[in-house]
Write an enzyme that holds these catalytic residues in place. Sequence first.
Site, mmCIF file in Angstrom:
data_model
loop_
_atom_site.group_PDB
_atom_site.id
_atom_site.type_symbol
_atom_site.label_atom_id
_atom_site.label_comp_id
_atom_site.label_asym_id
_atom_site.label_seq_id
_atom_site.Cartn_x
_atom_site.Cartn_y
_atom_site.Cartn_z
ATOM 1 N N ASP A 57 36.583 41.560 39.869
ATOM 2 C CA ASP A 57 37.435 41.135 40.689
ATOM 3 C C ASP A 57 39.287 41.510 40.341
ATOM 4 O OD1 ASP A 57 37.141 40.915 43.681
ATOM 5 O OD2 ASP A 57 38.941 40.007 43.148
ATOM 6 N N THR A 92 40.060 44.684 46.142
ATOM 7 C CA THR A 92 40.883 44.005 47.295
ATOM 8 C C THR A 92 42.198 44.267 46.920
ATOM 9 O OG1 THR A 92 39.248 43.517 49.150
ATOM 10 C CG2 THR A 92 41.663 43.289 48.839
ATOM 11 N N GLU A 204 38.307 51.023 49.377
ATOM 12 C CA GLU A 204 38.516 50.877 50.881
ATOM 13 C C GLU A 204 39.467 51.716 51.313
ATOM 14 O OE1 GLU A 204 37.059 47.595 52.253
ATOM 15 O OE2 GLU A 204 35.939 46.815 50.120
ATOM 16 N N GLN A 250 31.817 50.354 54.613
ATOM 17 C CA GLN A 250 30.495 51.276 55.328
ATOM 18 C C GLN A 250 30.504 52.799 55.233
ATOM 19 O OE1 GLN A 250 28.234 49.067 55.588
ATOM 20 N NE2 GLN A 250 28.841 47.443 55.134
ATOM 21 N N PRO A 251 29.455 53.273 55.619
ATOM 22 C CA PRO A 251 29.117 54.488 55.958
ATOM 23 C C PRO A 251 29.838 54.830 57.256
ATOM 24 C CG PRO A 251 27.228 53.743 55.406
ATOM 25 C CD PRO A 251 28.418 52.836 55.297
ATOM 26 N N ARG A 267 29.719 35.187 56.193
ATOM 27 C CA ARG A 267 29.831 33.228 57.280
ATOM 28 C C ARG A 267 28.798 33.522 57.850
ATOM 29 N NH1 ARG A 267 35.708 36.902 57.491
ATOM 30 N NH2 ARG A 267 36.596 36.679 55.341
ATOM 31 N N GLU A 307 30.798 49.220 44.758
ATOM 32 C CA GLU A 307 31.057 47.876 44.754
ATOM 33 C C GLU A 307 30.091 46.678 45.306
ATOM 34 O OE1 GLU A 307 34.471 44.659 47.089
ATOM 35 O OE2 GLU A 307 35.328 46.835 45.639
ATOM 36 N N GLY A 313 32.822 39.924 52.737
ATOM 37 C CA GLY A 313 33.704 38.833 53.539
ATOM 38 C C GLY A 313 33.827 37.990 51.898
ATOM 39 N N GLY A 353 35.337 34.792 45.409
ATOM 40 C CA GLY A 353 33.770 35.457 46.051
ATOM 41 C C GLY A 353 33.201 33.883 45.903
#
Length: 506
Positions: A57, A92, A204, A250-251, A267, A307, A313, A353
Site C-alpha cells: 500500500d 488510495t 479507483e 465496485q462495478p 466496519r 486490489e 474500508g 488496514g
Amino acid sequence: MAGVSVALAALVFSLSCLGSGTGATVGGPDGDTIFLSVNVSRVLKVVSERFLSVAIDASLLAEEKFMYLLSSQKLRTLAKALTPGFLRFGGTKQDFMVFSPHTRSNAALRPDGNAAQRLKKEWAEQEVLLQKEEIQGHYSKVRFSEHAVDLLYSFANCSGFDLIFGLNALLRTKNNSWDSRNAETLLNYCESQNYSMSWELGNEPNSFEKKADVRVDGYQLGQDFLHLRNILKNSKLYHTTGLYGPDVSQPKNHRKDLLQGYYVNGREASMEDFLSPKVLDTLTTKITKVLQTVTLASPGKKVWLGETSSAYGGGATGLSDTFVAGFMWLDKLGLAAKLGIDVVVRQVLIGSGTYHMVDANLDPLPDYWLSILYKRLVGPEVLDADGLTNSGVPGRKLRVYLHCTNKKSPNVRKGAVTLFALNLSKKKMEIIMPSRLNRSSVEAFVLEAGKTTGLVQLNGAVLKMVNDSTLPPLHGITLPPGQSLKLPGRAFAFYVLRDASVPVCW
C-alpha cells in the site's frame, strides 16, 4: 481411468476455534457426503503464472522512513516465496503522492538495531492514524524522494517481483486533463537508474469525486491513459512496458472497467459473513458483469482483480487478519480463476488496514501461509469440478476447485492435478472421489488456528520462520489409499493427485 494408481497429497486446514474435531481423517458415517464430479478432458481457463500477486500500500510513504521496512531480510524472505508475481505499489494514497527529488530528510536515514524495532512500533502507530484518515475521507498529500523509489525497487528486484508503480492521476490541469509533468520527472529518474517496471494511472478514479471533489469521466480517463502511453512510447526503456488500468472499486452502472473485489464493509462484517455461501457468491455476479462489459467493448482484453481482500474500508478488525479470512481468500482464488480473471492482486503484503499478510513485527499471518501453499501446488490451468449432494445438486457448504498441479511443485509428475475444497459448515464433510481418481495414497498437511490469534499450526506444530532467511519445512502425514476423504467442519484443503495422469496437464 479405472485401475490407475494415484498418489494423493492433501493439505487440510482446520479452524479449530470454529468447528469440532481436528486433523485429517478418512471415511466415517457422521456429517454430510459430497460426491466429486470432474471433467478432465479439457482445460476451462488458463490464468497467468503470476495469478496470485500482492500489493504494497502506498500509505507506506506516509513518512519516507517507513520505506525502510522494505529492507528487512525477514520481509524479503517472505516476499520471495510468493514469486513469480506482480508487486503493485498503489492504493488510495497514490493519488496524493508527489515525486520530489532531492528532498530526503534525516529522518529517512537507515535505522539500525534498536532503531529498526522502534520503526516497526512507529509504523503500528501510523497505521491507526491512516485508518482514521480513511474513515474521515480526508487525505493528506505526501512527497517522496528518489531514495524511496530506490528502496521500493530494491525490494521488488531482490524478491523477484515484477513491479507496477501507481501514478498520481489527481494531478490535473485547468481543463481537467491529467498533468503528467510530475510523472515524467519520476519516469526519467527510473529510466536513468535502468529500473525495469510497469505503470498504473490512478486508483479507483470513479471515487475521485468523493476523495478529492474531482470528477473524471470515462472519455477523459481514456485520453489520460493514451497520453501516458504516448509518453512511454517515447522512452527507450519503457516503450514496451506494461500499462495497467483503469480500475474501479465496485462495478456499478457504467463503471465496469477493471474490478477490485471486496465482499463486505469491514466496519460491519461478522464472522458469519466470512463463512456465508451467499456472500461468497456475490463475487461471481460482480466478475460476470465486468467480463460481459469488457467482452463487448474490447474482446480478448484481460481483466484483473487489481486490489482485493476480504472487506473494504481497511478490512474487518479481528477478522481480516485471522484464520477465518482464509475462507474468503481461497474461495476468491478459486472463483476468479474459474471465471477467467487473469491476475488477482492481494491487498496487502504490508500497508495500512487489517487485511495485511504480515503483522506489525513482519511475522506472517494465516493468509500468508495459505498463499504460499497455493503458489506451490496450484497451476494456471483450470479444470472443471463440482461437489454434488446425494440428489445431484451442488453442495452449498462445500466448495471445490480443480487445477493442473503447479509444474514447479516439488516432486510433481506429469498429469498431476490439484483439488482444493472449503467446508463452510460445522459438520464434517465426506468427499467421495470419482472412480477416475479414487485410488490414492494421501499425504495430509493439517493446518489449524493456533491458540493465539494470528498463529497457525501444521500437524500440531506452530508455523513460524526458522530465522529471518528461512521458512519452515511443510511436511505432511501419510494416510491410507482407497478411502473417501473427510474434511473437518469449517476447514479447507488442497489435494494433489500426483499420478492422476490427466493428459491436458502434461
